[in-house]
Design an enzyme around this catalytic site. Structure first.
Site, mmCIF file in Angstrom:
data_model
loop_
_atom_site.group_PDB
_atom_site.id
_atom_site.type_symbol
_atom_site.label_atom_id
_atom_site.label_comp_id
_atom_site.label_asym_id
_atom_site.label_seq_id
_atom_site.Cartn_x
_atom_site.Cartn_y
_atom_site.Cartn_z
ATOM 1 C CG HIS A 87 -22.571 -24.640 -32.338
ATOM 2 N ND1 HIS A 87 -21.506 -25.109 -33.070
ATOM 3 C CD2 HIS A 87 -23.366 -23.992 -33.204
ATOM 4 C CE1 HIS A 87 -21.663 -24.741 -34.325
ATOM 5 N NE2 HIS A 87 -22.782 -24.068 -34.445
ATOM 6 C CD GLU A 131 -26.750 -25.083 -34.625
ATOM 7 O OE1 GLU A 131 -27.561 -24.143 -34.497
ATOM 8 O OE2 GLU A 131 -25.857 -25.079 -35.489
#
Ligand SMILES: *[C@@H]1O[C@H](CO)[C@@H](O)[C@H](O)[C@H]1NC(C)=O
Ligand SMILES: *[C@@H]1O[C@H](CO)[C@@H](O)[C@H](O)[C@H]1NC(C)=O
Ligand SMILES: *[C@@H]1O[C@H](CO)[C@@H](O)[C@H](O)[C@H]1NC(C)=O
Length: 384
Positions: free
Chosen positions: A191, A344
């Site tokens: 992330h 992501e």
């Protein structure tokens, strides 16, 4: 000093882990790996990337990920912003109603997002845990985590390793691996919050030019939970098949939750080609380009509309050459709305609650299997 343990095998047995007695001398200490033209630092807390330096078009090193100068703040202020630079899991992205079933057993996970969904593994997801550094060389580093049976509601004791490496092609590679002693669900992702301008000319990434090689995204409701439908990007703000600036159609991008303008969507790759990049983004100002290649079936792109001027822009110079020059040097510079982007690599959102999509998207990890995920981030200078 951190105890370094080298594991030659790829799958870690529970017995080995028990013997290893890992220590967390300082989970906030930075550990740096480097290769020609790339240098990255990590801390054990969250297996978090804290800095990633690459050269801009003038040869000046720039730190292109967001983070804290004082690394203890990752733990003290975990919500500013959430999941900052960390590995998210045990199940990345969202689980509708915090409920899922494996075979006939129902499980519940914390409703850590607006009390209606589980986001990135619950209240104490992998991003908030102290991982253990198990191996390090000049250009690679590995972290391990044991997540006990019932951790945040997930079944099975899971052993996770994440290996980060850099090479002379200015690539950062991530190899994730996980096993569990009971059937469970697993979906891991990194992330990182990127800003390829490194805040040298702009407060936002609206000028960044993005391309995503996908013609479909997952339709979601106001809580960002899939409706089950896939939507063709054609004619929508989510069409990034041809490169365009993030700002170009931003005002028309409203499928990011209730009352929201921005991107927080999941693009699908029907057949990820291991030879091709699935997404490319560059900042015209610095010329720094990031191209992402993965074996995963989806990519979540989040345009940082939740950033609200509470995360300070990093000031310190951790790099051993050059300096981190910014447009201005005020003491109080903070990351603003749209000041970054998150990309992501992962599986389909909430695939566990959509068996109609097929087993490969469910995220189920059987106890005899190994979860694997590879992603690479290739930096270069954009050529027009
Ligand atoms: C939603 O979650 C609640 C509590 O966790 C549970 O009792 C309920 O069955 C769930 N609803 C669905 C549709 O799964
Ligand atoms: C979350 O939802 C439950 C059930 O609807 C409710 O009892 C609880 O008060 C809510 N918690 C918060 C923090 O809103
Ligand atoms: C991680 O380590 C820090 C420093 O030792 C400690 O304060 C914190 O409570 C640890 N976190 C967890 C979840 O154990």
């Amino acid at each position: 000093m951190v105890t370094l343990l080298t594991f030659a095998t790829t799958v870690l047995s529970a017995a080995l882990v028990a013997q290893a007695k890992p220590t967390h001398d300082d989970p906030f200490q930075r550990h740096t790996i480097k290769a020609k033209g790339i240098e990255a630092s990590f801390i054990e807390y969250g297996a978090t990337i804290t800095n990633l330096w690459v050269d801009d078009k003038n040869g000046v090193p720039r730190d292109v990920v967001l983070g804290w100068d004082d690394t203890t703040q990752y733990n003290l202020q975990p919500g500013i912003p959430g999941f900052l630079g960390a590995v998210v899991g045990r199940y990345a992205n969202r689980i509708g109603n915090g409920t899922f079933s494996i075979d006939d057993t129902k499980y519940h996970t914390p409703l850590n997002e607006k009390n209606i969904t589980t986001l990135h593994g619950g209240d104490m997801g992998f991003n908030r845990l102290n991982w253990t550094l198990v191996d390090k060389s000049k250009s690679d580093i590995s972290f391990r985590l044991t997540s006990p049976d019932g951790d945040e509601g997930f079944p099975g004791t899971a052993e996770i390793t994440v290996k980060y490496s850099v090479n002379d092609h200015q690539e950062w590679h991530i190899d994730y691996e996980g096993v569990s002693d009971k059937d469970t669900i697993m979906m891991l992702s990194s992330h990182g919050y990127w800003n390829l301008d490194a805040f040298t000319t702009s407060d936002t990434v609206e000028d960044h030019v993005l391309q995503i090689a996908s013609d479909k995204y997952i339709k979601t409701d106001g809580s960002l939970i899939p409706t089950g439908e896939f939507v063709d990007v054609e004619g929508t703000a989510l069409d990034f098949r041809s490169a365009k600036s993030i700002g170009q159609d931003l005002q028309e991008a409203t499928e990011c939750g209730f009352d929201c303008i921005g991107y927080d969507n999941c693009w699908l790759f029907s057949d990820p080609n291991p030879e091709e990049y699935q997404a490319t983004v560059y900042a015209p100002s610095t010329g720094i380009q990031l191209a992402i290649k993965t074996d995963q079936a989806a990519l979540q792109f989040y345009s940082c509309h939740g950033l609200d001027g509470t995360l300070p822009i990093k000031k310190k110079k951790h790099h051993n050459r050059g300096h981190h020059e910014r447009r201005c040097h005020k003491e109080d510079e903070y990351v603003q709305k749209y000041g970054c982007l998150v990309l992501e690599t992962e599986n389909y959102i909430d695939g566990i609650n959509h068996p109609e999509w097929g087993n490969e998207y469910s995220g189920i990890l059987r106890k005899e299997d190994t979860y694997t995920h590879h992603a690479e981030y290739h930096f270069s200078i954009h050529q027009d």
